[in-house]
Design a protein around this motif. Structure first.
Motif, short mmCIF file in Angstrom:
data_model
loop_
_atom_site.label_atom_id
_atom_site.label_comp_id
_atom_site.label_asym_id
_atom_site.label_seq_id
_atom_site.Cartn_x
_atom_site.Cartn_y
_atom_site.Cartn_z
N ASP A 1 61.96 49.04 30.66
CA ASP A 1 61.09 48.49 31.69
C ASP A 1 59.65 48.54 31.20
OD1 ASP A 1 63.20 48.10 33.41
OD2 ASP A 1 63.00 50.07 34.34
N GLU B 1 51.01 57.16 35.50
CA GLU B 1 50.54 57.43 36.86
C GLU B 1 49.36 58.40 36.86
OE1 GLU B 1 53.70 58.78 39.42
OE2 GLU B 1 54.96 57.05 38.92
N PRO C 1 66.29 59.06 28.72
CA PRO C 1 65.87 58.84 30.11
C PRO C 1 64.69 59.71 30.53
CG PRO C 1 68.26 58.98 29.96
CD PRO C 1 67.73 59.32 28.61
N ILE C 2 64.65 60.95 30.08
CA ILE C 2 63.54 61.82 30.46
C ILE C 2 62.23 61.32 29.83
CG2 ILE C 2 63.81 63.52 28.63
CD1 ILE C 2 63.05 65.62 30.84
N GLN D 1 61.49 58.18 29.32
CA GLN D 1 61.07 57.05 30.16
C GLN D 1 60.38 57.57 31.42
OE1 GLN D 1 64.66 54.79 30.71
NE2 GLN D 1 64.66 54.04 28.60
N ASP D 2 60.95 58.59 32.03
CA ASP D 2 60.33 59.18 33.23
C ASP D 2 58.96 59.77 32.90
OD1 ASP D 2 62.58 58.50 34.68
OD2 ASP D 2 63.47 60.51 34.58
N LEU D 3 58.87 60.47 31.77
CA LEU D 3 57.59 61.07 31.39
C LEU D 3 56.55 60.01 31.06
CD1 LEU D 3 58.70 64.13 29.25
CD2 LEU D 3 57.56 64.16 31.46
N ARG D 4 56.96 58.91 30.46
CA ARG D 4 56.00 57.82 30.20
C ARG D 4 55.45 57.28 31.50
NH1 ARG D 4 59.56 56.47 25.71
NH2 ARG D 4 60.77 55.10 27.07
N ARG D 5 56.32 57.08 32.48
CA ARG D 5 55.86 56.60 33.79
C ARG D 5 54.92 57.61 34.44
NH1 ARG D 5 61.10 56.13 35.31
NH2 ARG D 5 62.04 54.53 34.06
N GLU D 6 55.27 58.88 34.32
CA GLU D 6 54.43 59.93 34.91
C GLU D 6 53.07 60.02 34.23
OE1 GLU D 6 54.98 64.41 36.66
OE2 GLU D 6 56.42 63.68 35.19
N CYS E 1 58.98 64.25 22.98
CA CYS E 1 60.07 64.12 23.94
C CYS E 1 60.75 65.48 24.06
CB CYS E 1 61.06 63.05 23.49
SG CYS E 1 62.52 62.95 24.54
N LEU F 1 55.73 48.90 31.31
CA LEU F 1 54.85 49.65 32.19
C LEU F 1 53.70 48.75 32.63
CD1 LEU F 1 54.79 53.00 30.21
CD2 LEU F 1 56.00 52.52 32.33
#
Length: 135
Positions: A14, A61, A50-51, A53-58, A36, A16
């Motif tokens: 996805d 933000e 997956p973690i 990807q979550d950390l990149r989004r975080e 990572c 960003l």
């Protein structure tokens, strides 16, 4: 055949939502400095876990909330320890990370030096053979 054609889209990352090119450049630089926590030897930017990807989004933000790079690193360090940083700050708990590589190099250099000296002195101590005088 059709399943093979559309299988690649299942693994698409996805994108960003960056505000501008400067924010994207800052994000990429920061993500390259973070590890990572699942992959261990990949940066946050390189990992497909997956973690990660979550950390990149975080991270994005936190950047968009106005946090500095140092605040973001402090937040991730508090949550995941110094392991998340590729270049952790020098402290009592990370001192071995900074001292071990030069120490290992020094021990290896001394070992090679001693080994070479022993072999050269052993070669010098060996008497010349009589076959060599036949010329």
């Amino acid at each position: 055949m059709l399943l093979c054609l559309f299988a690649g889209s299942a693994f698409a990352v996805d994108p960003l939502p960056f505000r501008d090119a400067a924010e994207e450049a800052r994000f990429r630089e920061l993500a390259a400095e973070l590890r990572c926590v699942m992959c261990q030897n990949q940066s946050l930017a390189d990992s497909n876990a997956p973690i990660a990807q979550d950390l990149r989004r975080e991270v994005l933000e936190l950047m968009q909330q106005g946090k500095t790079d140092e605040q973001i690193k402090a937040f991730l360090t508090e949550r995941y320890t110094d392991f998340v940083l590729y270049r952790p700050a020098m402290s009592g708990s990370t001192l071995w990370i900074w001292i071990a590589p030069p120490l290992i190099f020094l021990v290896g250099a001394v070992f090679v030096f001693v080994l070479v000296r022993r072999r050269s002195s052993a070669a010098a101590a060996t008497p010349a053979s009589k076959d060599g005088d036949a010329w």
